[in-house]
Design a protein around this motif. Sequence first.
Motif, PDB file in Angstrom:
ATOM      1  N   ALA A   1       7.837  14.706   3.589  1.00 26.98           N
ATOM      2  CA  ALA A   1       6.683  14.195   2.914  1.00 26.98           C
ATOM      3  C   ALA A   1       6.183  12.688   3.455  1.00 26.98           C
ATOM      4  N   ALA A   2       7.036  11.558   3.525  1.00 27.63           N
ATOM      5  CA  ALA A   2       6.944  10.522   4.000  1.00 27.63           C
ATOM      6  C   ALA A   2       6.228  10.441   5.451  1.00 27.63           C
TER       7      ALA A   2
ATOM      8  N   ASN B   1       2.292   0.659  16.641  1.00 27.21           N
ATOM      9  CA  ASN B   1       3.470  -0.037  16.259  1.00 27.21           C
ATOM     10  C   ASN B   1       3.817   0.098  14.766  1.00 27.21           C
ATOM     11  N   ALA B   2       2.675   0.212  14.050  1.00 24.58           N
ATOM     12  CA  ALA B   2       2.832   0.175  12.564  1.00 24.58           C
ATOM     13  C   ALA B   2       3.102   1.793  12.217  1.00 24.58           C
ATOM     14  N   GLU B   3       2.643   2.577  13.115  1.00 26.72           N
ATOM     15  CA  GLU B   3       3.256   4.041  12.970  1.00 26.72           C
ATOM     16  C   GLU B   3       4.584   4.188  13.284  1.00 26.72           C
ATOM     17  N   TYR B   4       4.882   3.685  14.442  1.00 22.70           N
ATOM     18  CA  TYR B   4       6.225   3.866  14.730  1.00 22.70           C
ATOM     19  C   TYR B   4       7.304   3.123  13.870  1.00 22.70           C
ATOM     20  N   MET B   5       7.005   1.969  13.377  1.00 25.06           N
ATOM     21  CA  MET B   5       7.891   1.343  12.548  1.00 25.06           C
ATOM     22  C   MET B   5       8.224   2.159  11.082  1.00 25.06           C
ATOM     23  N   GLY B   6       7.080   2.883  10.646  1.00 24.29           N
ATOM     24  CA  GLY B   6       6.992   3.515   9.548  1.00 24.29           C
ATOM     25  C   GLY B   6       8.012   4.601   9.609  1.00 24.29           C
ATOM     26  N   ILE B   7       7.949   5.352  10.822  1.00 30.40           N
ATOM     27  CA  ILE B   7       8.357   6.693  11.137  1.00 30.40           C
ATOM     28  C   ILE B   7      10.123   6.224  11.138  1.00 30.40           C
ATOM     29  N   ALA B   8      10.311   5.018  11.630  1.00 25.62           N
ATOM     30  CA  ALA B   8      11.737   4.604  11.965  1.00 25.62           C
ATOM     31  C   ALA B   8      12.258   4.100  10.522  1.00 25.62           C
TER      32      ALA B   8
ATOM     33  N   LEU C   1      15.412   7.353   4.341  1.00 28.49           N
ATOM     34  CA  LEU C   1      15.171   8.673   3.551  1.00 28.49           C
ATOM     35  C   LEU C   1      15.847   9.760   4.127  1.00 28.49           C
ATOM     36  N   SER C   2      16.948   9.332   5.116  1.00 28.97           N
ATOM     37  CA  SER C   2      17.623  10.546   5.700  1.00 28.97           C
ATOM     38  C   SER C   2      18.680  11.535   4.935  1.00 28.97           C
ATOM     39  N   LEU C   3      18.699  10.737   3.682  1.00 27.50           N
ATOM     40  CA  LEU C   3      19.746  11.520   2.628  1.00 27.50           C
ATOM     41  C   LEU C   3      19.031  12.476   1.954  1.00 27.50           C
ATOM     42  N   PHE C   4      17.318  12.351   2.055  1.00 32.90           N
ATOM     43  CA  PHE C   4      16.522  13.138   1.207  1.00 32.90           C
ATOM     44  C   PHE C   4      15.659  13.940   2.104  1.00 32.90           C
TER      45      PHE C   4
ATOM     46  N   LEU D   1       4.823  12.854   6.941  1.00 29.52           N
ATOM     47  CA  LEU D   1       3.564  13.722   6.958  1.00 29.52           C
ATOM     48  C   LEU D   1       2.534  12.687   6.636  1.00 29.52           C
ATOM     49  N   CYS D   2       2.721  11.859   5.531  1.00 26.22           N
ATOM     50  CA  CYS D   2       1.851  10.903   5.058  1.00 26.22           C
ATOM     51  C   CYS D   2       1.859   9.886   6.209  1.00 26.22           C
ATOM     52  N   ILE D   3       2.777   9.300   6.885  1.00 27.83           N
ATOM     53  CA  ILE D   3       2.682   8.247   7.911  1.00 27.83           C
ATOM     54  C   ILE D   3       1.661   8.942   9.006  1.00 27.83           C
ATOM     55  N   ILE D   4       2.096  10.049   9.536  1.00 30.41           N
ATOM     56  CA  ILE D   4       1.434  10.599  10.632  1.00 30.41           C
ATOM     57  C   ILE D   4       0.029  11.016  10.376  1.00 30.41           C
ATOM     58  N   GLY D   5      -0.128  11.510   8.998  1.00 28.67           N
ATOM     59  CA  GLY D   5      -1.752  11.836   8.752  1.00 28.67           C
ATOM     60  C   GLY D   5      -2.506  10.616   8.606  1.00 28.67           C
ATOM     61  N   GLY D   6      -1.827   9.511   7.876  1.00 28.37           N
ATOM     62  CA  GLY D   6      -2.883   8.407   7.659  1.00 28.37           C
ATOM     63  C   GLY D   6      -2.778   7.668   8.964  1.00 28.37           C
ATOM     64  N   ALA D   7      -1.903   7.521   9.845  1.00 27.11           N
ATOM     65  CA  ALA D   7      -2.256   7.080  11.187  1.00 27.11           C
ATOM     66  C   ALA D   7      -3.303   7.934  11.902  1.00 27.11           C
ATOM     67  N   GLY D   8      -3.100   9.232  11.924  1.00 30.74           N
ATOM     68  CA  GLY D   8      -4.234  10.052  12.458  1.00 30.74           C
ATOM     69  C   GLY D   8      -5.455   9.921  12.054  1.00 30.74           C
ATOM     70  N   LEU D   9      -5.631   9.617  10.639  1.00 33.79           N
ATOM     71  CA  LEU D   9      -6.927   9.489   9.832  1.00 33.79           C
ATOM     72  C   LEU D   9      -7.624   7.859  10.471  1.00 33.79           C
ATOM     73  N   ALA D  10      -6.528   6.904  10.602  1.00 35.07           N
ATOM     74  CA  ALA D  10      -7.206   5.748  11.021  1.00 35.07           C
ATOM     75  C   ALA D  10      -7.582   5.811  12.461  1.00 35.07           C
ATOM     76  N   GLN D  11      -6.860   6.666  13.071  1.00 37.85           N
ATOM     77  CA  GLN D  11      -7.139   6.343  14.568  1.00 37.85           C
ATOM     78  C   GLN D  11      -8.427   7.172  14.796  1.00 37.85           C
ATOM     79  N   SER D  12      -8.786   8.326  13.858  1.00 35.87           N
ATOM     80  CA  SER D  12     -10.086   8.877  14.218  1.00 35.87           C
ATOM     81  C   SER D  12     -11.267   8.049  13.506  1.00 35.87           C
TER      82      SER D  12
END
Length: 132
Positions: free
Chosen positions: A24-25, A2-9, A15-18, A27-38
Motif C-alpha cells: 500500500a505504501a 530523489n524523494a520518490e527513491y527515498m520514500g521507496i527505500a 515496512l518489510s515485516l508487513f 502504491l501511494c508513493i509511486i502513484g503520488g510521484a506519478g501524479l506530481a510528475q504529470s
Amino acid sequence: SNAEYMGIAAASLFLSLFPGLLLAALLCIIGGAGLAQSRLKPFYFPLYERLDAALTTALSVLLVCGVALFAGDASSAVATLVVVIVYVAIIALLCVSVAFVALDIREIKGARRLGDTAGFEAHAEATIRSLL
C-alpha cells in the motif's frame, strides 16, 4: 526524483515485516510521484515526460500484480494469470526503456545535424515562465 527513491527505500526498510502495508505504501508513493510528475512536468524535454509516465504506469501494473498475488491463493489459475501479467509488464518496461533511449539518441543526432538549438531554448524559456 530523489524523494520518490527515498520514500521507496524507507518503506522497504521499515515496512518489510508487513507486506500488505508495504504494498500500500509503495502504491501511494509511486502513484503520488506519478501524479506530481504529470502535473509539474519538471523535465526539460517532453520525451522524458512521456518516458517517465510510461515507466510509472508499467511499475504501477507490477505493484498491482504484487498486491493480487499477495491477496490471492498461490495455487489458483488467477495466480498463474497474474504471473503472466507480471512477465508481460516486465517485458513492456524493457521495451519502453530501449525504445525511448533509441528515440532520444535519434532526436539528439537530428538536432546536432541541423544545428537546431532555437527549439530547445524556446522550450526552456516557456518552462521557466510557467514555473514563475
